[in-house]
Design an enzyme around this catalytic site. Structure first.
Site, PDB file in Angstrom:
ATOM      1  N   ARG A 107       0.855  -1.190   0.000  1.00 26.13           N
ATOM      2  CA  ARG A 107       0.000   0.000   0.000  1.00 26.13           C
ATOM      3  C   ARG A 107       0.888   1.235   0.000  1.00 26.13           C
ATOM      4  NH1 ARG A 107      -3.575  -2.508  -1.766  1.00 26.13           N
ATOM      5  NH2 ARG A 107      -5.564  -3.050  -0.812  1.00 26.13           N
ATOM      6  N   HIS A 110      -1.413   0.969  -9.796  1.00 28.19           N
ATOM      7  CA  HIS A 110      -2.127   0.053  -8.887  1.00 28.19           C
ATOM      8  C   HIS A 110      -2.850  -1.041  -9.684  1.00 28.19           C
ATOM      9  CE1 HIS A 110      -4.058  -0.301  -4.650  1.00 28.19           C
ATOM     10  NE2 HIS A 110      -3.980  -1.487  -5.245  1.00 28.19           N
TER      11      HIS A 110
END
Ligand code: NDP
Length: 308
Positions: free
Chosen positions: A222, A270
């Site tokens: 993350r 992502h």
């Protein structure tokens, strides 16, 4: 009529609404913000505004739509509801593809070849044997452990680091106390940790300095694991060779952010892997049925205090 809410400001959950209606006749499927969700007992959500959740007095189950749950948890204002994530059996294999590509980028010197091409320089790097290219995976969970085992099967020497010691085939494992030993022997560090209070900012100068000079980072955890300034500094000092980054503290990565243009950094949006929408629906339905049967013994429940 029992209500199930879909709450997501950014990621479009609307395609799940007709599928839920078909699977759950007799239930109201309410899509926030256009529908009133205040009476819902269950919410499927991605980055739900916490105010909206706290205005739902009947909420019992907050069902995520991804592997990570950092987007659901607010430690300053925990709610009484249970939180569940998705464990998609297909995700480790697709994450492994991404990580393998990133590992090859460094192992097979594609990073050097691309930099040389920009200068029209024809130079062949001496090959490095697979058995000599050392990979470390931080986070040996549902995804990390399988990625580590997969890379080991391909002949790479692989180490894995996690809070508690794991057993993984062909992988040398370390627990929390072995962090420095784990880092000190790597060519590539792969971050596959969940984002928690303990792991926020873990990819910082201290971690980079504990890696051997000339090693590289593959970050698919993350965004807030990373301290971007410390990475840029480690690259500019020549301590780190490069970084493949899939996640960022702010997504989309803002225009003009230095990571877009730091030499040695590869930016991807992502995209390493995403939970399959069929798996999301299937697991949500299991938990919805458990909830309406009066139980809270849900599948893939997480511990909000621990953060994963
Ligand atoms: P899991 O919850 O199954 O596993 C988490 C792992 O991290 C466990 O091995 C756990 O150790 C370890 N861990 C947690 N906290 C610490 C700590 N403080 N120190 C050391 N180890 C720790 O997660 P998944 O494998 O399902 O997913 C991992 C993460 O991958 C997700 O949370 C998300 O951040 C990221 N992800 C990224 C995607 C992308 O497209 N870029 C897609 C999918 C996931 P222990 O087992 O001992 O508890």
């Amino acid at each position: 009529m029992p209500t199930i809410a879909l709450i997501s400001p950014d990621f479009d959950l609307r395609p799940q609404a007709p599928r839920l209606r078909a699977a759950l006749p007799g239930h109201r499927i309410a899509v926030w913000p256009e529908d009133d969700v205040s009476d819902a007992e269950i919410a499927l959500a991605w980055e739900p505004p916490q105010d909206v959740l706290h205005a739902m007095p009947n909420l019992r189950l907050l069902q995520g739509v991804a592997a990570g749950v950092d987007n659901l948890i607010d430690r300053t204002r925990p709610g009484p509801w249970k939180i569940c994530r998705v464990v998609d059996p297909q995700q480790p294999a697709s994450m492994e593809q991404y990580v393998l590509w990133a590992v090859l980028h460094f192992h097979r010197h594609f990073d050097v070849a691309l930099a040389n091409q920009a200068r029209q320089a024809w130079r062949r790097e001496p090959p490095k044997r697979t058995a000599d290219f050392r990979i470390g995976v931080m986070g040996m969970g549902e995804i990390g452990l399988k990625v580590a085992e997969g890379l080991a099967r391909r002949g790479y020497p692989v180490s894995g680091w996690s809070r508690t010691l794991k057993r993984a085939e062909g992988v040398r494992t370390f627990d929390e106390s072995g962090y420095a030993d784990f880092l000190g022997q790597l060519d590539v560090l792969v971050c596959l940790l969940p984002l928690t209070e303990q792991t926020r900012g873990i990819l910082d100068r201290r971690t980079f300095d504990a890696l051997p000079s000339g090693s590289a980072l593959v970050h698919v955890g993350r965004g807030d694991h990373l301290v971007p300034g410390d990475l840029i500094d480690a690259l500019q000092r020549g301590h780190l060779r490069g970084a493949v980054l899939d996640v960022f503290p702010k997504e989309p990565l803002p225009e003009g952010h230095p990571l877009w243009s730091t030499p040695g950094v590869v930016v991807t949006p992502h995209m390493a892997t995403m939970a399959d929408q069929d798996a999301v629906l299937e697991q949500a339905l299991v938990n919805i049925r458990i909830a309406f049967a009066g139980s809270d013994d849900f599948i893939n429940q997480v511990d909000p205090a621990r953060g994963y």
